[in-house]
Each structure stands twice: as C-alpha cells, then as structure tokens.
Design a protein around this motif. Structure first.
Motif, PDB file in Angstrom:
ATOM      1  N   GLY A  57       1.136  27.481  51.456  1.00 46.93           N
ATOM      2  CA  GLY A  57       1.771  26.879  52.624  1.00 46.93           C
ATOM      3  C   GLY A  57       3.194  26.427  52.377  1.00 46.93           C
ATOM      4  N   ILE A  88       3.751  24.252  59.225  1.00 47.32           N
ATOM      5  CA  ILE A  88       3.266  25.475  58.564  1.00 47.32           C
ATOM      6  C   ILE A  88       2.336  25.125  57.411  1.00 47.32           C
ATOM      7  CG2 ILE A  88       3.980  27.445  57.158  1.00 47.32           C
ATOM      8  CD1 ILE A  88       6.520  27.583  58.904  1.00 47.32           C
ATOM      9  N   ILE A 117       5.516  29.517  52.200  1.00 41.89           N
ATOM     10  CA  ILE A 117       5.692  30.098  53.541  1.00 41.89           C
ATOM     11  C   ILE A 117       6.532  29.169  54.405  1.00 41.89           C
ATOM     12  CG2 ILE A 117       4.470  30.817  55.633  1.00 41.89           C
ATOM     13  CD1 ILE A 117       2.072  31.535  53.856  1.00 41.89           C
ATOM     14  N   CYS A 145      -1.543  26.248  57.382  1.00 47.21           N
ATOM     15  CA  CYS A 145      -2.020  27.103  56.279  1.00 47.21           C
ATOM     16  C   CYS A 145      -3.204  26.466  55.564  1.00 47.21           C
ATOM     17  CB  CYS A 145      -0.890  27.363  55.293  1.00 47.21           C
ATOM     18  SG  CYS A 145       0.365  28.520  55.897  1.00 47.21           S
ATOM     19  N   LYS A 146      -3.142  25.170  55.386  1.00 49.76           N
ATOM     20  CA  LYS A 146      -4.229  24.478  54.708  1.00 49.76           C
ATOM     21  C   LYS A 146      -5.517  24.540  55.523  1.00 49.76           C
ATOM     22  CE  LYS A 146      -5.399  20.143  52.413  1.00 49.76           C
ATOM     23  NZ  LYS A 146      -4.965  18.760  52.061  1.00 49.76           N
ATOM     24  N   LEU A 164      -3.808  29.714  50.753  1.00 51.53           N
ATOM     25  CA  LEU A 164      -2.514  30.171  51.272  1.00 51.53           C
ATOM     26  C   LEU A 164      -1.387  29.298  50.715  1.00 51.53           C
ATOM     27  CD1 LEU A 164      -3.271  30.909  55.051  1.00 51.53           C
ATOM     28  CD2 LEU A 164      -2.678  32.570  53.278  1.00 51.53           C
TER      29      LEU A 164
END
Length: 603
Positions: free
Chosen positions: A208, A195, A211, A199-200, A206
């Motif tokens: 990451g 994740i 999340i 996200c990156k 974001l």
C-alpha cells in the motif's frame, strides 16, 4: 552441526546448512520486504530529520549486518519509527550546525558500541527492567508526536526556523495558520493515506505504501503540481552507501551520550521483542546477548556508511516471516535489493511528493498506538503498576523536551512501582483447631484478637531488606497472641541478614514474654545460616525441624512438640490429636495451591 560450532558467526552455520530449495523462498521474502522498506525507510529518515537517502542507506547496511549476526532467522533490522524519533530528539539542538551529520553518525557509532558492550558482558536479562508497559507507553506517545510533527508537511506549510522548534510548537503554529494550507499538497497526502487503507482492506500483502506514493507521482507529472507549491523529495544520488571515516570529538560524545544510551536500550528492547515474538511460532531459540551484539555491529558498522541508528522492525520482520523466509539470507538479500533500486532507480525518487511521505508516516503513527494492548493494560487495573508506568511514559514522551528523559522516567517509575509491590513480606497465619477433625484455619494477622495456645506463621517468598519493615510490623502484632509460635519456613525462597535480624528480634521478644519459638520445614541451605547467626542456640536444637520427604512431616512434628511444651491439659485426651490429624487435613491443602502437586516435604 555448523550452527553450534559457529555460535557467534551464525551466517557461517546458515551457509553450511543451506539447501537449494531455500533460495526461492528467501528471495521471494526479500523482494516482498524490499517493496515495503523503500517507502518506509525514506519516511523514517524524515522523522529523524535527515535526507531520505540516509534512510535507504540504513535499510541497506544495517539490515545486512544485523541479519548476518543476529540470532533470529527472520528479524529485519534497519530504520524504525520509534528510534527515528529518538534520533530526532537527540539531534534537534545540533541540526543547524555545519557538522550535524558528522555528529549524527558518531552517535550511531556510540549506540552500536554500547549495544555490543551489553552483549559482551551478557546483560541480556537486564532488558527485562524495561517493562512491556513502558514500551507500549513510549510507542503510543511517539506515535502522537510523529503524527503531530508531520501535519505541517501534509498541509504543505513552510515553517521558518522549524529545526529549532519542538513538535508542540510546530503543532501550535499549524493550528493557528490553517489558512496557509496548500490544497494540492493536502489532496495528495490524503490520497496516499486512502490508498494505504484500501490496500490493507483488500489484501494485507499489497504494498500500500509503495502504491500510495507511485500514483500521486503520476498526478505530479500530469498537472505540474510541483509548480503549485507541492514540495518534492528532491535529488537522491544513484550510488551505494559511501564509506566515510567518523570524526571523533570528546565534547560531542559527552553531549550525545544520554541520547545514545536511551536509543541503545529502546533499540534492544524492540529487537528482542520482535525476535521472541516470531520465535513463538517459528520455534527458533533466541539468544538475547547475540542479538545485542548483532544490533550493535549493525549500528557501529553502519555509522561508517552514513547510516543513522536503527533496530528491529515489527512490520518488516512479520512480512519476512509470513512471506516464507527460511534463513537469515532473506534479510540480507532484502538489503541487496534496496541497494540495486537505489543504484538504478534513484533519479525517479526526486518526484516523490513530501506530503505523500507525510501521509505514509501518519498512517504509521496511527498504527503505533497499540489500542488493543492499551485497553488490556488499563482493564487489568487503572492504578496498577503497569497502567501507571504506561501512562506516565506516554505523557512524558509527549510533554518532555528530551525523549531520552522520557525513557528513563518510564523505566524509573516502572522499577519504583515494582519495588513498591515487592516490599511486602508474604505471611499467612494458620490456627490449628482442637477438635477431632484436626483442621487448620487460615486467618489474617490483624484478625487474631485473643491469645492462642499455638499459632503457625507461614513465611513465603523472598525475605529481604526491602520487606524487612513489613515483616517486623506483622510479627510485632503477633508477639502477645500465642504461647508457642511455629515459624513455617518451607516456602521461603531466600532470606537475607536484614530479615534474619527481624526474626531474631521476634524470637527474643517472644522468649522474654514467656513464649516459645519452633522452626519447621527448614531447608538444608538455611540450616547453616541459622547456625552462623546463632539462631539455633536462641531457639534450641530441639525446636528446629528440618524439611522432610514426607508431606507435612516437619510441621506435624513441630506441632506435636508445641503441644508437648504446653502440657497435657491442652493436648486433650483424644487418641487422634490435631497434630496427628494434620496430615489428613484437607483445609491445609488450600493454603498453597502447589502443595497437592508436590511430593517434597511440606511445612
């Protein structure tokens, strides 16, 4: 201006110059930083070997104090990966003791006091002795150690007596007991890492890590994975960092002093590097000594609120600046946001799976190895000082049992290699030709095989005791190579008595062999030194030519004097002699690259 009047209380200056439009920008940056700092601070606490709540405490108190007193408007302090690892290394032998946390907070206080002292006595420039290569090497080695240390948690293994085991011992246990892997723990950890990476790639902004921790919690609740061997973070109190007096113990101070010094040095290196890095684009002036005091106050003050040692964070500082923070209040507000989260949402943190935090740490550990910078240092030369210092520090960090020793090893090697590179006496040999062109030829000392009428010895840089032996060896090779030597002193920045002693021996040796010494380009600050050491009488006042405003004037005069001493047969019958042509010689301009740009006296 408020900022100038309250140099040591920069927060007052910030408030005095604060504008309404700054608040929304600072608040957005603070919220963004808080989203990142919550999972990071808990992960760093695990690296330090303590309960995650102490990472949150550090992210609150240290961040607020450092932002209030630091010289940078954008640097964010708090728990960091490298410092957390140093803390773990220093505290490892004591974590099984009942007073382990008392010792931890006392060490944090010691780190803070040392940093404040460094700032008060204005040792900002001393930080330059810790080279960039040493920091890169230590950070890379720390990344490897951190990654190896989290493998057991990622795989869901429980190692008895792990608090007394080194990282390498834990790693050996893991690879020899892979059959004990908990597949659910590994799956959750890998999910978190995936994740963060995704996200990156989608958007750097974001959160990451956050999340990557929240989504696995859903799986924990839906499938009751905590009952299948997945370890959870556990209870975290819903309270602000509590004030608690330190327990001072002389024996503890003595035992932890070495580690405290290493942590204080690396912490300051990190903080200054971050502040200066951001300042290159923000154009803010950074005061290293003020930053020392700010970091010291953050650690010393935080120790009373159950914080472990922290420093400036590269990640959080960059996010703070990129999110539009205008003033130091953004950093302070981020600490307040974390405090509010801890106060109202702490009960939910008990469901965070430990393998997920391990996944966050592994991604952080991988990013700690600055591959681009390592390649750059190695490309500059595998056996250069920077490369050797970096590799030695990296290996020492991984292999040595005490990380503070690894830091000192890197610094010692860096300084030793620097001294090795500076023990050479810069010298150029200039041979004036007898032709009509009046050119001057540069040669190596050992290239002078036959005896010349005149040799110009151009000395450069700092001539001190460390380079005296090299200077003597080079001059000894030249003693019988000329009738007249012109010592060109124009580019000597400094000279000590040891180097002067070498010159004095050379002068007397040349005179005993029937030769002559002439000084040219002597700066005014050196003239009294020559007089006090009686070198003016050894050489003769007529043979000392001071630095003049006209380019090449002093060496032209010195060369003319040399030819006068030698006699008319050597000087020749040309109307324009080499000495007079010397000012027009283009080749002499190539001797020193800055001669063309300077209008001060040359030679």
């Amino acid at each position: 201006m408020y900022l100038s009047r309250f140099k040591y209380m920069p927060l007052i200056g910030t408030i005095g110059n604060y504008k309404k439009e700054y608040f929304s920008k600072d608040l957005i940056a603070a919220l963004t930083v808080a989203v990142v700092v919550i999972p990071q601070s808990m992960a760093y606490a695990l690296i330090a070997g303590v309960n995650p709540v102490y990472g949150l405490y550090t992210a609150i108190v240290s961040t607020i104090i450092a932002s209030a007193f630091g010289s940078s408007n954008h640097a964010i302090a708090g728990p960091t990966n490298a410092i957390a690892l140093l803390v773990a290394g220093s505290m490892a032998p004591y974590m099984a003791q009942e007073n382990a946390y008392e010792m931890l907070f006392l060490m944090t206080f010691m780190v803070g006091i040392l940093q404040i002292l460094f700032g008060v006595v204005k040792l900002g420039k001393v930080i330059n002795f810790v080279s960039h290569s040493v920091v890169i090497g230590f950070t890379a080695g720390a990344g490897v150690l951190i990654g190896l240390g989290q493998l057991s948690t990622l795989l869901g293994m429980s190692i008895k007596g792990s608090s007394h085991m080194s990282t390498m011992e834990k790693f050996y246990y893991v690879i020899t007991h892979l059959s004990q892997t908990n597949i659910y723990a590994l799956g959750l950890g890998l999910m978190t890492m995936a994740i963060i990476i995704v996200c990156k790639k989608i958007n750097n902004k974001l959160p990451g890590a956050l999340i990557g921790i929240i989504i696995p919690i859903i799986f924990i609740i839906l499938f009751s994975l905590d009952q299948k061997g997945v370890k959870l973070t556990g209870f975290i109190p819903s309270s602000l960092p509590p004030f608690k007096m330190l327990v001072f113990d002389v024996s503890v101070v003595r035992n932890l002093f070495g580690g405290a010094v290493a942590i204080s040095i690396i912490g300051l290196v990190e903080a200054i590097a971050i502040s200066k890095s951001i300042a290159t684009t923000s154009r803010q002036k950074i005061d290293a000594n003020q930053e020392f005091i700010a970091q010291g106050l953050a650690n010393a003050g935080g120790s009373f609120f159950q914080c472990f040692a922290g420093s400036g964070s590269f990640t959080r500082s960059a996010i703070n600046y990129q999110s539009g923070a205008v003033t130091r209040l953004a950093g302070m507000m981020s600490g307040v946001v974390v405090a509010l989260v801890l106060l109202f949402f702490a009960p939910y943190a008990q469901y965070i799976p430990s393998p997920c935090l391990a996944g966050v740490i592994l991604v952080i550990a991988y990013n700690m190895v600055d591959k681009k910078e390592i390649k750059h240092i190695i490309k500059a030369g595998k056996f250069k000082s920077d490369s050797l210092a970096m590799m030695a520090t990296c290996i020492a960090t991984i292999v040595l049992p005490h990380l503070d020793v690894a830091i000192y090893t890197g610094i010692a090697i860096s300084i030793a290699l620097y001294l090795k590179d500076t023990n050479k006496a810069p010298m150029k040999i200039l041979v004036p030709s007898e032709g009509i062109n009046g050119s001057v030829i540069e040669k190596e000392v050992r290239a002078i095989k036959e005896k010349m009428d005149i040799l110009i010895i151009q000395l450069e840089g700092n001539l001190f005791f460390g380079s005296a032996e090299d200077l003597q060896a080079k001059l000894d090779d030249l003693v019988d190579k000329s009738k007249v030597f012109i010592l060109r002193m124009k580019y000597v920045a400094n000279i000590d008595l040891t180097a002067l002693g070498v010159l004095k021996v050379f002068i007397r040796t040349v005179k005993e062999s029937g030769g002559m010494i002439i000084f040219s380009g002597v700066k005014s600050e050196f003239s009294s030194l020559l007089m006090n050491t009686h070198m003016n009488s050894d050489v003769g006042e007529d043979n000392i030519f001071m630095s003049e405003n006209e380019i090449f004037a002093s060496s032209t005069n010195a060369l003319e004097r040399a030819r006068t001493i030698i006699g008319p047969d050597v000087r020749g019958q040309e109307a324009d002699s080499a000495s007079r042509k010397l000012q027009e010689s283009k080749s002499i301009l190539s001797i020193s690259p800055d001669l063309e740009s300077k209008n001060t006296a040359a030679f």
